[in-house]
Design a protein around this motif. Structure first.
Motif, mmCIF file in Angstrom:
data_model
loop_
_atom_site.group_PDB
_atom_site.id
_atom_site.type_symbol
_atom_site.label_atom_id
_atom_site.label_comp_id
_atom_site.label_asym_id
_atom_site.label_seq_id
_atom_site.Cartn_x
_atom_site.Cartn_y
_atom_site.Cartn_z
ATOM 1 N N MET A 1 0.440 -1.087 -0.373
ATOM 2 C CA MET A 1 0.035 -0.034 0.165
ATOM 3 C C MET A 1 0.867 0.932 -0.044
ATOM 4 N N SER A 2 1.719 1.035 1.319
ATOM 5 C CA SER A 2 2.829 2.512 1.154
ATOM 6 C C SER A 2 3.723 2.641 0.076
ATOM 7 N N ILE A 4 3.302 1.970 -3.470
ATOM 8 C CA ILE A 4 3.282 3.342 -4.482
ATOM 9 C C ILE A 4 4.143 4.446 -4.142
ATOM 10 N N SER A 5 3.262 4.996 -2.920
ATOM 11 C CA SER A 5 3.307 6.578 -3.016
ATOM 12 C C SER A 5 5.176 6.795 -2.523
ATOM 13 N N VAL A 8 7.519 7.957 -5.389
ATOM 14 C CA VAL A 8 7.100 9.108 -6.071
ATOM 15 C C VAL A 8 7.822 9.968 -5.702
ATOM 16 N N GLN A 500 -15.574 -0.323 8.844
ATOM 17 C CA GLN A 500 -16.597 0.605 7.669
ATOM 18 C C GLN A 500 -18.025 1.273 8.424
#
Lengths: 605, 262
Positions: A1-2, A4-5, A8, A500
């Motif tokens: 999840m983390s 990817i960013s 950047v 949720q």
């Protein structure tokens, strides 16, 4: 999840290219993958021999000269629509055209298809040539036939090689759209209709036209329509592309989904409608009732969705519900009662959707849409059908299979979701009713449900109300399918985490808002695989229709065609043909499900 | 952990809030899970604009307490009054309180099927009935406030944990709450992402928001908190202003806890 960013911000750091995976030459590939150990070698050889034996058996079945393949080709019309009268056949083509137009436009709007390198296309053609050659060598052909097939195989492979060379010549990677390949293939098929006399068979004179539609070849009756259909679907695709480029995406997509959902009902109506039906009743009774409800309901809902209405609104909504129940105590038209109940449902839900002018307008349009569909459905149910044909229910074959499957699914989806929600709800009455229903329906074989509905239901109906046998059976399918759907959806509902629910509650959403915006989208996305499995199941289970005397696809293939004097005993051919038709559609559904999973990003988190 | 900020304990703890009105009042709140008593007669009052931090070992009932305040858990005894509205079984009161109280969870709980922008605007549009354009411009300014406006059209799964937690804060702020509850907001984060979330929370505290924070971040507590609660076994063992709590704890249990954690 983390991860990817975190990549950047480091964009200016030179990124190391991943190491290229070198392709093994064929001999080493085989050594590594097929003959890596003595045991694997034995396994490879044994499997190959087994597969070749099975393949050869299948081929010798298909190409045996005693097979009567023209029984299926000649009877295509019977397979598809059974005894639909020839002079009304234009309606069937109209239905096909509607479906194809929707397909073409949808493919354009959702950007179906992809591109593949021309070189790949060449490779595939060469593979097809190799397959043909294998087929020619394995099948029990005569010498001359073997040579003909081999020549065809070499020709296909040669075309593939030519395409590959053509692709490599430019130096750049030429690509071709998969849709182009598909259209070219279909065009080839349609063109073959004009050349090859499929199902050529001369009939004994004076056959009953209901069984064998007409003398001559199938190609004679279908080559012109199919050519037009191909042109229609291509035109629809380009029209869809124009719409996609000129108009905003979301409204078009929403409109298309609605059209797809409404199309089955419209098409059934179109196919069954009596050509001499008098529209006077519709204008004098049905239309005024619709207009009254549309205007009155819109005014009421406009007031109810105003945020300032508050608690008085709920009281009024309950009064509407009570009025709806009261209409059942007095003699009245069915449509008036049902519309009243529908209005009550909308009125009760109104405070949830209250808001600004846009939200209110959207809600009122929703009301008008649902009311319109409902009124039109009731009108068409009450319309005396239909095209007159002697004998029992005159339409059958693949069209009845599709009709029953599609309509049962379209109706049972919302019903199944509602049941699943009721079963997981915290209100004991709903929960127990839903649980009871699901457990009863799931504990009974489908055949008993179908027989019950075809024999018993007409006895329970009020006098003067008539329900066709197929309609009764569709109700049975809907109930059965919705019970199973509910269990699939419930699995999805349980996969939505407690966090949720809490997050939705913590921002102040009501239970309805939480369900619609947060829980259902996630639950349905998780349940795509079992839901599609269920769709395939329902599609195939329609073959049980034969038991209560409906001429569905399987029944025609198993009983009707082998009973024709010309094709006595051609059961195996028709059964193989029927299973291929079932497989094509089931496989397409399965592929669609995979595409849907990829699109919604299932399994990526 | 955040030793740079712990060096200068100059938060708002010297503020005089005695004149402010009561935002959260708990009187003898008790709750049981089956036979296990999670909360044992918890009583406390939190003033407007006050920032309180709840400390305690795990299983001490601090999360349960904070979750009772917007009724994600239902207390069985005592009364809880939030912004003059008492929490009872009346659905309207619960919805009213929930739209006044923002909550940030340990596991972020963003809606994975919606973009960041939709995550933030969904509740304002459907609960507050705001027009979409207004909700979106408000959401963009909130995302700028938490420092990630450029991520607005991505999905939660594409963001790092710290970014997700900041989106969760923006989502709670979009409802324009008067109180913010934080349930261990940094416990699920990598160490290097904790600071970016704590910075957002500090600026929120400076802007005058009433905040109740369950955390293990002592640096944050020293710097920002007006008052600290120490809980154990479902009871508030000690409560005091930040200075006194750290410099002069009265209870033995508190001393033991502080000696182990500091």
């Amino acid at each position: 999840m983390s991860e990817i960013s975190s990549h950047v911000p480091m964009a200016n750091v030179p990124v190391a290219a991943p190491p290229e995976i070198s392709k093994l030459p064929p001999r080493e590939w085989m050594k590594e993958n097929l003959f890596s150990s003595p045991f694997n070698s034995v396994l490879t050889v044994a499997t190959t021999i087994f597969l070749l034996a099975v393949f050869r058996g299948l081929l010798s079945f298909i190409f045996n000269p005693i097979r009567q393949w023209d029984s299926t080709a000649t009877n295509l019309q019977l397979f598809m629509t059974r005894a639909y009268p020839d002079e009304q056949y234009i309606r069937i083509w109209f239905c096909v055209a509607v479906i194809l137009i929707l397909t073409g436009v949808s493919m354009a709007v959702w950007r179906a298809g992809s591109t593949m390198p021309v070189a790949t296309l060449g490779h595939k053609l060469m593979g097809a040539g190799a397959f043909l050659a294998l087929l020619a060598l394995l099948a029990p052909f005569s010498a001359s036939a073997t040579i003909q097939w081999l020549a065809a195989a070499v020709a296909v492979a040669a075309v593939g090689e030519a395409v590959r060379r053509f692709a490599g010549r430019g130096g750049t990677d030429r690509t071709v759209s998969t849709l182009t390949v598909l259209v070219v293939t279909l065009a080839g098929l349609v063109a073959s209709l004009w050349v090859v006399p499929y199902g050529h068979h001369s009939y004994i004179a004076k056959r009953v036209p209901r069984v064998l539609a007409e003398p001559g070849t199938v190609a004679l009756t279908t080559k012109l329509p199919w050519t037009i259909m191909l042109m229609i679907v291509v035109a629809a695709y380009f029209a869809g592309r124009l719409m996609r480029d000129r108009l905003p995406a979301n409204p078009i997509r929403a409109a298309l989904v609605v059209l797809w959902l409404l199309a089955p009902f419209f098409l059934v109506y179109l196919v069954l409608r009596d050509p001499d039906f008098d529209m006077g009743h519709v204008f004098s009774t049905d239309l005024p009732i619709f207009i009254a409800y549309a205007v009155g309901g819109a005014a009421l809902l406009s007031w109810l969705t105003r945020p300032s209405t508050g608690e008085t609104g709920r009281i009024v909504a309950v009064l509407v519900l009570v009025a709806g129940f009261c209409t059942f105590l007095t003699p009245m038209r069915q449509v008036v009662r049902l519309d009243m109940l529908l209005l009550a449902v909308f009125a009760l839900a109104a405070p949830t959707f209250a808001g600004g002018p846009r939200a209110r307008r959207r809600y009122i349009f929703g009301w008008l849409g649902v009311l319109g569909v409902m009124s039109w459905l009731i009108t068409s149910i009450n319309t005396p059908s239909t095209v007159t044909v002697p004998g029992g229910f005159f339409i059958g074959g693949f069209s009845i299979t599709l009709f029953v499957a599609v309509i049962a699914l379209v109706i049972s989806f919302p019903l199944g979701i509602a049941l699943a929600l009721a079963r997981t709800s915290s209100m004991p009455i709903f929960r127990q009713l839903a649980t009871g229903f699901i457990e009863v329906v799931r504990g009974v074989p489908l055949i008993t449900v179908l027989i019950f509905f075809s024999i018993m239901v007409p006895l329970f109906l009020p006098r003067g109300m008539h329900l066709g046998e197929v309609a009764a059976v569709v109700i049975g399918y809907v109930l059965f399918s919705s019970a199973y759907l509910a269990e699939n959806v419930r699995g999805g509902l349980q996969s939505v985490t407690r966090g949720q629910h809490e997050a939705a509650e913590a921002v102040g959403m009501t239970t309805a808002q939480k369900t619609v915006f947060i829980v259902l989208p996630q639950a349905l996305r998780v349940s795509i695989p079992p839901l599609v499995g269920h769709c395939i199941g329902v599609f195939k289970e329609t073959s049980l229709l034969a038991i209560i005397g409906v001429f569905d696809l399987l029944y025609i293939g198993r009983i009707v065609i082998p009973g024709q004097t010309e094709f006595m005993g051609s059961t195996r051919e028709s059964l193989l043909f029927v299973s291929v038709i079932y497989w094509i559609f089931a496989y397409q559904m399965s592929k669609a499900s995979q595409r849907l999973e990829r699109r919604t990003g299932l399994g990526e988190r | 952990m955040t030793d740079a900020t712990a060096a200068e304990p100059t938060g708002g703890q010297t503020r005089d809030l005695s004149g402010a009105r009561d935002m959260i009042v708990c009187e003898g709140v008790s709750k049981w899970y089956g036979d296990f008593q999670a909360l044992d007669k918890v009583s406390a009052t939190i003033k407007e604009q006050e920032v309180v931090v709840v400390l305690g070992p795990s299983g001490s009932g601090k999360s349960t307490w904070i979750r009772c305040i917007n009724r994600l858990e239902i207390h069985q005894e005592g009364r809880i009054v939030v912004d003059d509205v008492e929490l009872t079984n009346d659905l309207r009161n619960i919805e009213k309180v929930r739209s006044e109280v923002g909550m940030v969870f340990q596991q972020f709980n963003l809606f994975p099927h919606l973009t960041i922008l939709d995550n933030v605007t969904l509740a304002p549009i459907w609960v507050r009935k705001k027009p979409r354009a207004e909700a979106e411009s408000q959401a963009m300014s909130l995302l700028e406030r938490v420092g990630i406006p450029e991520q607005a059209h991505k999905y939660p799964g594409q963001l790092s944990g710290g970014q997700q937690q900041r989106v969760a804060i923006a989502r709670a702020l979009a409802m324009e709450p008067r109180i913010m509850l934080f349930d261990e907001p940094t416990s699920a984060l990598d160490p290097e992402m904790i600071k970016e979330v704590l910075d957002v929370m500090k600026s929120l505290a400076l802007s005058g928001m009433t905040m109740m924070v369950v955390t293990h971040e002592m640096g944050f507590a020293k710097e920002v908190a007006d008052r600290l609660f120490f809980m154990e076994g479902g009871q508030i063992v000690e409560q005091n202003t930040t200075d006194l709590f750290f410099s002069n704890p009265t209870e033995d249990r508190t001393k033991l806890f502080l000696s182990q954690i500091l």
